[in-house]
Design an enzyme around this catalytic site. Structure first.
Site, mmCIF file in Angstrom:
data_model
loop_
_atom_site.group_PDB
_atom_site.id
_atom_site.type_symbol
_atom_site.label_atom_id
_atom_site.label_comp_id
_atom_site.label_asym_id
_atom_site.label_seq_id
_atom_site.Cartn_x
_atom_site.Cartn_y
_atom_site.Cartn_z
ATOM 1 N N LYS A 86 65.483 59.499 -82.778
ATOM 2 C CA LYS A 86 65.866 60.489 -81.784
ATOM 3 C C LYS A 86 67.288 60.134 -81.422
ATOM 4 O O LYS A 86 67.535 59.160 -80.741
ATOM 5 C CB LYS A 86 64.947 60.277 -80.583
ATOM 6 C CG LYS A 86 64.957 61.345 -79.561
ATOM 7 C CD LYS A 86 63.704 61.108 -78.729
ATOM 8 C CE LYS A 86 63.651 61.954 -77.498
ATOM 9 N NZ LYS A 86 64.891 62.219 -76.858
ATOM 10 N N MET A 88 76.986 56.562 -75.045
ATOM 11 C CA MET A 88 76.877 57.937 -75.559
ATOM 12 C C MET A 88 78.082 58.793 -75.138
ATOM 13 O O MET A 88 77.936 59.951 -74.759
ATOM 14 C CB MET A 88 75.567 58.586 -75.070
ATOM 15 C CG MET A 88 74.348 57.895 -75.632
ATOM 16 S SD MET A 88 72.790 58.446 -74.884
ATOM 17 C CE MET A 88 72.752 57.483 -73.382
ATOM 18 N N ASP A 100 62.852 53.105 -82.676
ATOM 19 C CA ASP A 100 63.803 54.219 -82.671
ATOM 20 C C ASP A 100 64.999 53.939 -83.578
ATOM 21 O O ASP A 100 65.109 52.879 -84.197
ATOM 22 C CB ASP A 100 64.175 54.647 -81.246
ATOM 23 C CG ASP A 100 65.046 53.657 -80.525
ATOM 24 O OD1 ASP A 100 65.631 52.783 -81.197
ATOM 25 O OD2 ASP A 100 65.161 53.762 -79.294
HETATM 26 N N1 SAH Z 1 68.964 51.081 -74.573
HETATM 27 C C1 SAH Z 1 70.229 50.968 -75.270
HETATM 28 C C2 SAH Z 1 71.063 52.198 -75.098
HETATM 29 C C3 SAH Z 1 70.436 53.445 -75.657
HETATM 30 S S1 SAH Z 1 71.463 54.845 -75.532
HETATM 31 C C4 SAH Z 1 70.958 49.716 -74.807
HETATM 32 O O1 SAH Z 1 70.550 49.103 -73.810
HETATM 33 O O2 SAH Z 1 71.930 49.331 -75.455
HETATM 34 C C5 SAH Z 1 72.276 54.823 -77.081
HETATM 35 C C6 SAH Z 1 73.717 54.450 -76.896
HETATM 36 O O3 SAH Z 1 73.839 53.047 -76.741
HETATM 37 C C7 SAH Z 1 74.594 54.772 -78.082
HETATM 38 O O4 SAH Z 1 74.981 56.114 -78.100
HETATM 39 C C8 SAH Z 1 75.750 53.857 -77.796
HETATM 40 O O5 SAH Z 1 76.555 54.352 -76.754
HETATM 41 C C9 SAH Z 1 75.052 52.623 -77.278
HETATM 42 N N2 SAH Z 1 74.780 51.645 -78.353
HETATM 43 C C10 SAH Z 1 73.591 51.160 -78.719
HETATM 44 N N3 SAH Z 1 73.721 50.253 -79.704
HETATM 45 C C11 SAH Z 1 75.037 50.162 -79.964
HETATM 46 C C12 SAH Z 1 75.826 49.389 -80.855
HETATM 47 N N4 SAH Z 1 75.279 48.518 -81.712
HETATM 48 N N5 SAH Z 1 77.170 49.558 -80.846
HETATM 49 C C13 SAH Z 1 77.730 50.410 -79.983
HETATM 50 N N6 SAH Z 1 77.060 51.164 -79.121
HETATM 51 C C14 SAH Z 1 75.721 51.044 -79.091
#
Ligand code: SAH
Length: 281
Positions: free
Chosen positions: A69, A184, A48
């Site tokens: 997505k 998010m 993704d």
């Molecule tokens: N499964 C992921 C989260 C997916 S939802 C996890 O465990 O991290 C996607 C959200 O994750 C983004 O909108 C943001 O809020 C956060 N996110 C993911 N990677 C990020 C990063 N490198 N820096 C900041 N926020 C991040």
């Protein structure tokens, strides 16, 4: 294919299986060894938008399918992704489903896994470092600290329709959790911060917003509940962003390790105002 990994009993990736795997928040070094072993064995990787491109380079032999997505898109697409995984597995491929962070944290990994199992596809889950923990660690923010909190709440700033975070009981969260980590949350930051202030959190409570955390593009904005919306606009920072609300954010003053010891020394070494060395009981 797992020859170049440290000696261990690496699980064999059998054809027809789907491994749901976390890729961590960005920095390729935060990938787990199980993830690497999976990448070395996979026939196809369905990844993704939040998976760092450098990571995919570590699987030169696998076919790569983008299932990008980002935020609030219709949920029909989620079903398409899950069914595509089923098809690939039924065609006898070793399917690696690679997702940003941890697959079971706000990543719809649970839903994908459920669909796979409902279709009789055998699965393995490989956890990853979630942005809400690892991303904040790279920003110098510990999500728990004995002087701050005994619980931490992870919330999503989107509800199922991708609209507003109205499904959450902000009063209850606000009361129960001194540290709140919001995934998010950028789109609805105004509503979220207003809800927290209405629930009794101080308007000047510290907030940190870490964007593209753990990558070379990482930026960290320090603000307050009342100031967050304007600070985001003024700075022009862009998602993905992880937002941390609470006094844990103050620890960044002493733990912003990326700034180096010189960057930290002139700042406050006792940001929580305990007046004692951290190691005393
Ligand atoms: N499964 C992921 C989260 C997916 S939802 C996890 O465990 O991290 C996607 C959200 O994750 C983004 O909108 C943001 O809020 C956060 N996110 C993911 N990677 C990020 C990063 N490198 N820096 C900041 N926020 C991040």
């Amino acid at each position: 294919m797992t020859d170049s990994l440290p000696q261990a009993d690496w699980p064999d990736f059998a054809p027809g299986w789907v491994w749901l795997c976390g890729a961590g928040p960005g920095d390729p070094g935060l990938l787990t060894l199980h993830a690497l072993s999976a990448m070395r064995q996979a026939d196809v990787i369905v990844y993704d938008a939040l998976v760092a491109p450098e990571i995919l380079d570590w699987a030169p032999g696998a076919e790569k399918i983008y299932a990008g997505k980002r935020g609030g898109k219709p949920s029909a697409k989620q079903r398409d992704i899950s069914l595509h995984l089923v098809e690939l597995a039924e065609a006898g491929k070793r399917v690696l489903r690679l997702k940003g962070g941890d697959p079971f944290v706000f990543g719809r990994g649970g839903e994908e896994a459920q669909t796979l199992v409902q279709h009789g596809i055998p699965i393995r889950i490989i956890p990853g470092i979630s942005a809400g923990i690892g991303g904040l660690a790279y920003a110098g923010i510990p999500v728990t600290h004995r002087d701050v909190n005994q619980s931490v709440t992870f919330v999503t700033g989107h509800d199922q329709s991708g609209q507003t975070p109205s499904a959450l009981d902000w009063q209850a969260i606000s009361k129960a959790s001194k540290v709140i980590v919001i995934y998010m949350g950028m789109k609805h930051i105004a509503q979220i911060t207003a809800a927290l202030i209405a629930a009794g959190r101080p308007a000047d409570e510290p907030v940190a917003i870490a964007t593209s955390a753990t990558t070379s593009d990482q930026r960290v904005l320090e603000t307050t509940l009342a100031g967050a919306e304007a600070a985001i606009k003024d700075s022009g920072i862009e998602p993905p962003a992880i937002i941390c609300v609470g006094r844990a954010v103050l620890m960044r003053q002493v733990l912003d390790w990326q700034a180096g010891i010189e960057g930290i020394a002139p700042r406050n070494l006792d940001p929580l105002g305990r007046g004692r060395p951290a190691e005393s009981a």
